[in-house]
Design an enzyme around this catalytic site. Structure first.
Site, PDB file in Angstrom:
ATOM      1  N   LEU B 177     -35.280 -84.564 -10.141  1.00 24.48           N
ATOM      2  CA  LEU B 177     -35.657 -83.304 -10.788  1.00 24.48           C
ATOM      3  C   LEU B 177     -36.654 -83.438 -11.931  1.00 24.48           C
ATOM      4  O   LEU B 177     -37.269 -82.459 -12.317  1.00 24.48           O
ATOM      5  CB  LEU B 177     -34.402 -82.566 -11.279  1.00 24.48           C
ATOM      6  CG  LEU B 177     -33.406 -82.194 -10.173  1.00 24.48           C
ATOM      7  CD1 LEU B 177     -32.236 -81.433 -10.761  1.00 24.48           C
ATOM      8  CD2 LEU B 177     -34.068 -81.378  -9.072  1.00 24.48           C
ATOM      9  N   HIS B 178     -36.840 -84.651 -12.473  1.00 24.59           N
ATOM     10  CA  HIS B 178     -37.806 -84.768 -13.580  1.00 24.59           C
ATOM     11  C   HIS B 178     -39.240 -84.645 -13.077  1.00 24.59           C
ATOM     12  O   HIS B 178     -40.175 -84.524 -13.871  1.00 24.59           O
ATOM     13  CB  HIS B 178     -37.606 -86.059 -14.373  1.00 24.59           C
ATOM     14  CG  HIS B 178     -38.346 -87.258 -13.872  1.00 24.59           C
ATOM     15  ND1 HIS B 178     -38.154 -87.791 -12.623  1.00 24.59           N
ATOM     16  CD2 HIS B 178     -39.278 -88.042 -14.477  1.00 24.59           C
ATOM     17  CE1 HIS B 178     -38.943 -88.858 -12.490  1.00 24.59           C
ATOM     18  NE2 HIS B 178     -39.627 -89.014 -13.587  1.00 24.59           N
ATOM     19  N   LYS B 192     -34.311 -81.229   1.140  1.00 24.33           N
ATOM     20  CA  LYS B 192     -35.489 -80.972   0.312  1.00 24.33           C
ATOM     21  C   LYS B 192     -36.370 -79.879   0.898  1.00 24.33           C
ATOM     22  O   LYS B 192     -36.947 -79.076   0.163  1.00 24.33           O
ATOM     23  CB  LYS B 192     -36.301 -82.264   0.135  1.00 24.33           C
ATOM     24  CG  LYS B 192     -35.685 -83.241  -0.845  1.00 24.33           C
ATOM     25  CD  LYS B 192     -36.632 -84.393  -1.144  1.00 24.33           C
ATOM     26  CE  LYS B 192     -36.009 -85.308  -2.197  1.00 24.33           C
ATOM     27  NZ  LYS B 192     -36.876 -86.455  -2.518  1.00 24.33           N
ATOM     28  N   ASP B 236     -43.831 -92.075   0.655  1.00 28.64           N
ATOM     29  CA  ASP B 236     -43.661 -93.118  -0.354  1.00 28.64           C
ATOM     30  C   ASP B 236     -43.539 -94.520   0.230  1.00 28.64           C
ATOM     31  O   ASP B 236     -42.973 -95.393  -0.404  1.00 28.64           O
ATOM     32  CB  ASP B 236     -42.432 -92.794  -1.222  1.00 28.64           C
ATOM     33  CG  ASP B 236     -41.155 -92.727  -0.395  1.00 28.64           C
ATOM     34  OD1 ASP B 236     -41.229 -92.905   0.840  1.00 28.64           O
ATOM     35  OD2 ASP B 236     -40.089 -92.492  -0.982  1.00 28.64           O
ATOM     36  N   CYS B 288     -58.846 -98.504   7.879  1.00 28.55           N
ATOM     37  CA  CYS B 288     -60.151 -99.046   7.488  1.00 28.55           C
ATOM     38  C   CYS B 288     -60.068 -99.610   6.075  1.00 28.55           C
ATOM     39  O   CYS B 288     -60.641-100.652   5.772  1.00 28.55           O
ATOM     40  CB  CYS B 288     -61.216 -97.955   7.517  1.00 28.55           C
ATOM     41  SG  CYS B 288     -61.568 -97.300   9.143  1.00 28.55           S
ATOM     42  N   CYS B 302     -40.618 -95.701  -6.445  1.00 31.51           N
ATOM     43  CA  CYS B 302     -40.452 -95.068  -7.754  1.00 31.51           C
ATOM     44  C   CYS B 302     -39.050 -95.334  -8.309  1.00 31.51           C
ATOM     45  O   CYS B 302     -38.871 -95.433  -9.520  1.00 31.51           O
ATOM     46  CB  CYS B 302     -40.703 -93.567  -7.656  1.00 31.51           C
ATOM     47  SG  CYS B 302     -42.430 -93.148  -7.343  1.00 31.51           S
ATOM     48  N   CYS B 493     -28.087-108.685 -13.239  1.00 31.69           N
ATOM     49  CA  CYS B 493     -29.299-107.858 -13.232  1.00 31.69           C
ATOM     50  C   CYS B 493     -28.886-106.474 -12.745  1.00 31.69           C
ATOM     51  O   CYS B 493     -27.704-106.134 -12.740  1.00 31.69           O
ATOM     52  CB  CYS B 493     -30.394-108.464 -12.356  1.00 31.69           C
ATOM     53  SG  CYS B 493     -29.999-108.489 -10.608  1.00 31.69           S
TER      54      CYS B 493
END
Lengths: 112, 536
Positions: B177-178, B192, B236, B288, B302, B493
């Site tokens: 939402l950001h 969506k 993406d 190409c 992202c 991590c």
């Protein structure tokens, strides 16, 4: 005049930029000033092919060389821009560098 | 006497009516003559500009022109009295009320609502009536309704693109939402495409919205794309980028492609102009520019790499702009019956503008932030758009082209032996009682968000660039004064990948002590041990 006044000519100052995440391999610095010798040991002028090796040996801070170079060229997904033009318009790795050139390495992005 | 005067009055009235009617007749003849003259001029003009005035509504426009002449002031100027019939019956002239009445169907090329809604772009030379009509008849497909697709679709719908197709198989998540401005807190969990249709309907109900509620596949791409005039790649991943480009080349559609990550974005108009494969005057395709896919491990999403909302927003808005430019200028025409998009030339036999492909780079924190670079033309050995193309409609629809295999996949990293790893539940019982060095190899910005008590931050991005000995020195330096923690190391991590690499590197460098990693990283810690652990 300049070529004849100094043996081998003057060094070639250029600007090298990394973007699209490649800067992370080069100390997270986007813009670098690099001075190349006018003549290489074999007498030829430095070209992009020489620059690639020079950057790996002198500027790259990351050990993962294959994130930048594969099979003696830039890895797939990296565009090389010579003065704001795709290097394929300028002779690719055979392009001989000129003083004041700006060479940009762009990693293609995929997010969306 | 009385009767005579009545008859005289009647005669006078009849004479007046005849005079009035004759005046109307003269006016009508003047109007007819002027309308005929204007019709001739409009016809000649139409011939001169060849398509400057679409044939299908020339009649309506001419009707409007002749109505203007009927205004009384115009007749006064010409010295002809503007008399109005006094008797009842059909008026001989159109009353002014008819001229200003709400536009009846077909009278004007656009509806009253459309003139008002698109007025601010209609008065621009770059759009104008012709551009608006082209937008209205255009069918545009937005593939991916995320950070790029949301702003792109919003501007295209706002501009009055007649038909807008939306492709996505994902559902809305709160972390979208950001930046994904068509979705809202209320549509979390909804598809969506449906969330976007809901918003876009509210924005502009004149747009015909077509939902495609699944990701594009090689089997479905041609069928879906064929009924559109232009495509926006708002996806993406390289797999979808190659697929969409191949399909657009096969179908002759212009493709506006953009991408974004962290603080940067890239934009290209591909296959523009959309010439058939082998025609060197067509614009280059994605293959190409990128004949070989990038190594799978270099592809960062992202979700992994992060994204500043307005950065991807800028790129989506630029995609909409590029698409509006292509459509409004009439560079490409509507899809014909074969599903191919043909080029439209404003003048007969005029050569189309040659391809001058460029790549726009946006870097939000650089100065200047924008840079446009010249791209190569079509590659003569391109697998998709050259005369030697190997990618065909059949190879797409049969599924013989495996885009996932072509781009490669990163399987979950698993380089450690089971005894070198520890699960989150098990670690939760040990981490207070058993002395050890807790090494968190996430980036400092991650570490700042949340860290386990006593953890030392040593980002893997720094470790990976260093020789093993330097890494050992770093760990020694960071653990000085903490000798009570012993020599055993647990590495954590975010997801449990970098931690494995760090364990392997420490062992290889000769670390004196046991080295293990937290399996599944801090995500597993949240799932198995601490549900309040920040989920970012």
């Amino acid at each position: 005049m300049a070529e004849s006044s100094a043996p081998g000519g003057y060094p070639i100052p250029i600007t090298v930029e990394f973007t699209g995440g490649l800067e992370l391999l080069f100390g997270n610095e986007r813009k670098h000033k690099v001075v190349l010798p006018a003549r290489l040991e074999n007498g030829s002028s430095p070209n992009i092919s020489f620059l690639l090796g020079y950057l790996v040996d002198n500027l790259m801070q990351d050990e993962r060389k294959d994130m930048f170079i594969m099979e003696d060229s830039v890895r797939p997904g990296v565009l090389v821009l010579i003065n704001d033009a795709d290097w394929e318009l300028e002779g690719e790795d055979a392009y001989e560098l000129q003083a004041g050139d700006t060479i940009v390495f762009v990693s293609t992005l995929h997010g969306g | 006497m009385y009767q005579t005067s009545e008859i005289d009055a009647n005669i006078a009235r009849l004479r007046q009516q005849i005079a009035g009617t004759e005046a109307h007749l003269r006016q009508l003849k003047v109007q007819l003559s002027r309308a005929e003259q204007q019709a001739k001029e409009a016809h000649d003009l139409g011939q001169t500009y060849d398509g400057g005035h679409p044939v299908e509504w020339q009649a309506e426009t001419l009707a409007a022109l002749s109505q203007k002449i009927g205004s009384s002031s115009r007749l006064h100027e010409d010295g002809i009295p503007a008399t109005t019939p006094q008797h009842s019956g059909e008026p001989l002239l159109l009353s002014s009320g008819d001229v200003s009445s709400p536009s009846s169907k077909g009278r004007w090329p656009l509806s009253t609502e459309e003139y008002r809604r698109y007025g601010r772009q209609l008065i621009l030379h770059e759009v104008g009536l012709q551009g608006q009509l082209r937008l209205k008849s255009a069918k545009v497909l937005v593939v991916g309704v995320g950070g790029l697709g949301c702003p792109a679709a919003a501007y295209l719908a706002g501009a009055g693109v007649g038909t807008l197709g939306l492709v996505d198989g994902d559902t809305v998540e709160v972390s979208n939402l950001h930046r994904q401005i068509l979705h809202s807190t209320n549509t979390i969990g909804i598809g969506k495409v449906d969330s976007a249709v809901d918003y876009l309907n509210g924005l502009n109900s004149l747009v015909n919205l077509i939902p495609h509620r699944a990701h594009l596949t090689p089997q479905t791409a041609l069928e879906i794309i064929s009924s559109y005039d232009a495509v926006l790649d708002c996806t993406d991943h390289p797999t979808s980028r190659y697929l969409i480009s191949d399909a657009c080349v096969l179908l002759g559609k212009p493709l506006v492609s953009a991408s974004a990550l962290r603080t940067e974005g890239q934009l290209m108009a591909l296959n523009m102009p959309p010439k058939p494969p082998g025609d060197a005057s067509g614009g280059p395709c994605y293959r190409c520019v990128f004949p070989k896919p990038p190594p799978a491990e270099s592809v960062v999403s992202c979700g992994e790499g992060g994204i500043v909302g307005p950065v991807v927003g800028v790129m989506g808005v630029l995609q909409a702009l590029e698409t509006i430019k292509i459509i409004a200028t009439g560079t490409v025409d509507r899809a014909d019956s074969n599903g191919k998009t043909s080029e439209m030339h404003s003048k007969a036999n005029e050569a189309p503008a040659p391809a001058s492909p460029s790549l726009l780079l946006f870097s939000a924190f650089s100065s200047p932030p924008f840079r446009s670079v010249r791209l190569r033309l079509r590659r003569t050995n391109c697998a998709s758009c050259s005369a030697q193309a190997t990618i065909t409609e059949a190879s797409l629809t049969s599924g013989s082209l495996d885009y996932v295999a072509f781009c490669g996949v990163t399987s979950p990293l698993d380089i450690l032996a089971p005894h070198e790893r520890i699960g989150a539940s098990e670690y939760s019982k040990l981490y207070r009682s058993s002395p050890h060095i807790l090494l968190d190899v996430r980036e400092p910005v991650h570490f700042e968000l949340s860290s386990l008590p006593g953890a030392i931050n040593l980002p893997w991005s720094e470790c990976v660039a260093k020789p093993g000995e330097a890494l050992l020195q770093d760990v020694e330096r960071l653990t000085q004064g903490r000798e009570d923690e012993g020599r055993d190391v647990l590495v954590v991590c975010r997801l449990g990948n970098d931690s494995q690499l760090a364990v392997a590197k420490l062992k290889q460098a000769g670390w004196q002590g046991a080295v293990k990693d937290l399996r599944g990283g801090l995500r597993a810690w949240r799932q198995e041990v601490d549900p309040d652990w920040p989920d970012y």
